[in-house]
Design an enzyme around this catalytic site. Structure first.
Site, mmCIF file in Angstrom:
data_model
loop_
_atom_site.group_PDB
_atom_site.id
_atom_site.type_symbol
_atom_site.label_atom_id
_atom_site.label_comp_id
_atom_site.label_asym_id
_atom_site.label_seq_id
_atom_site.Cartn_x
_atom_site.Cartn_y
_atom_site.Cartn_z
ATOM 1 C CB ILE A 175 19.873 94.548 69.576
ATOM 2 C CG1 ILE A 175 19.339 94.086 70.935
ATOM 3 C CG2 ILE A 175 21.382 94.776 69.647
ATOM 4 C CD1 ILE A 175 19.751 92.684 71.314
ATOM 5 N NE ARG A 255 19.934 83.290 72.582
ATOM 6 C CZ ARG A 255 19.875 84.438 73.249
ATOM 7 N NH1 ARG A 255 20.789 85.380 72.985
ATOM 8 N NH2 ARG A 255 18.937 84.654 74.140
ATOM 9 C CD GLU A 283 25.911 81.264 75.323
ATOM 10 O OE1 GLU A 283 25.096 82.032 75.815
ATOM 11 O OE2 GLU A 283 26.422 81.472 74.205
ATOM 12 C CG HIS A 302 25.233 85.284 76.524
ATOM 13 N ND1 HIS A 302 24.458 84.229 76.104
ATOM 14 C CD2 HIS A 302 24.515 86.412 76.240
ATOM 15 C CE1 HIS A 302 23.312 84.677 75.603
ATOM 16 N NE2 HIS A 302 23.340 86.004 75.667
#
Length: 344
Positions: A175, A255, A283, A302
């Site tokens: 990425i 993350r 999360e 996300h």
């Protein structure tokens, strides 16, 4: 029983059943069943245990290939013992760390993933976030709703703009590298922190390699693309955040654990830094978290990775890998166990 003259390898789908429904359009299912022997209605999200579906147990015993995605159960030694013919795993998503175990590597099973395909939408999200950060889009949109009257926006935003801004990329992952590639047409100065990238490789990428603290101190935008491993936990901590210039933007599509959120929050609440956070730690932030309401924070659930129709890019990549396996060709995008210690 299958036709003895049918030389197609046997395969089993292992993932959440709802994911399988989203991955495979009728045309993609037709391509899959043309390549391998499989029952596309049989989707295993469990591969071991006393309550295992007998049909799954039979298909697993016969399978030469597993096609996995989100929700795939771990391929433990117990599972592999029940799959004596298994030779390969093709993962129609990114990281394989959740289900490919050491037992797989010991067995010599070859593994491919669609991590490269999944990297593309994350990089696109990041590019949009970088460009919007420079134009101060988030803050000016909130201010516009507040002011609702004639106002000298050019004066208020006199320090905005993307020309010759410095962007710091943390991690030359798939990425990260794609973001660097997407930034090339723009007038950015791009810094990179990645201890596994040599000076020569950084030059080939067109970036300036720097230590992490320097990257944070110089970056108008800092975008995090490192993997979640023990060494990267809170790699963006109090010292790095304090070094970031006033008005800088922190982007995280990796993350949540890579950023010390407790150290970040005071900078956000004070308005000193902005943030674009597609991932957090935990999360799902608790309901009382200020991240939901701060005007200088863009918080998304996300969604930077493959979403909606984008998951079909991963399906197509996985089917390409299945076809290569059927033809006896090596995978185009294999997973190497030696690299898992410093990759996603």
């Amino acid at each position: 029983m299958h036709d003895a003259t049918d030389n197609r390898p046997a395969a089993l789908l292992s993932m959440s059943p709802d994911i399988a429904e989203r991955l495979f359009t009728p045309a993609r299912l037709a391509r899959l069943t043309g390549l391998v022997r499989t029952d596309p209605r049989l989707v295993a999200d469990t591969l071991a245990g006393p309550g295992l579906d007998p049909a799954v147990a039979s298909a697993l015993a016969d399978a030469e290939l597993l096609l996995t995605c989100w929700g795939a159960p771990p391929l433990t030694a117990e599972v592999l013992a029940a799959a004596p013919r298994l030779r390969a795993v093709v993962h129609a998503a990114g990281s394989v760390k959740h289900h490919v175990t050491e037992a797989c590597w010991e067995r010599g099973i070859t593994v491919a993933s669609a991590a490269g395909a999944n990297a593309l939408p994350v990089a696109e999200y990041t590019l949009a976030a970088i460009l919007f950060a420079g134009k101060r889009v988030l803050g000016s949109a909130h201010r516009y709703r507040e002011v609702r009257a004639p106002h000298d926006w050019h004066q208020e935003l006199s320090r905005a703009g993307n020309y010759r801004r410095t962007v710091g990329i943390v991690g030359a992952s798939r990425i990260g590298r794609r973001v660097i590639e997407l930034l090339r047409p723009f007038d950015f100065d791009v810094l990179l922190y990645d201890p596994y990238v040599s000076a020569e490789e950084a030059a080939a990428l067109g970036v300036e390699p720097v230590p992490l603290d320097e990257l944070c101190a110089r970056g108008h935008v800092v975008s995090v693309h490192a993997p979640q491993v023990p060494a990267t936990r809170h790699m963006i901590g109090a010292a790095q955040l304090a070094a970031m210039p006033d008005g800088a933007t922190l982007i995280n599509t990796s993350r949540g654990s890579l950023i010390d959120e407790d150290a970040l929050l005071p900078h956000l609440v004070a308005g000193r830094l902005d943030a674009v956070l597609d991932v957090t730690d935990p999360e799902l932030p608790p309901p009382a978290s200020p991240l939901y309401d701060l005007p200088n924070v863009l918080l998304t659930p996300h969604v930077a990775g493959s979403l909606g129709g984008e998951i079909h890019r991963m399906t197509d990549h996985a089917l390409d890998e299945v076809e290569r396996y059927v033809k006896g060709l090596p995978f185009e995008d294999p997973v190497h166990p030696a690299s898992l210690g410093h990759s996603a």
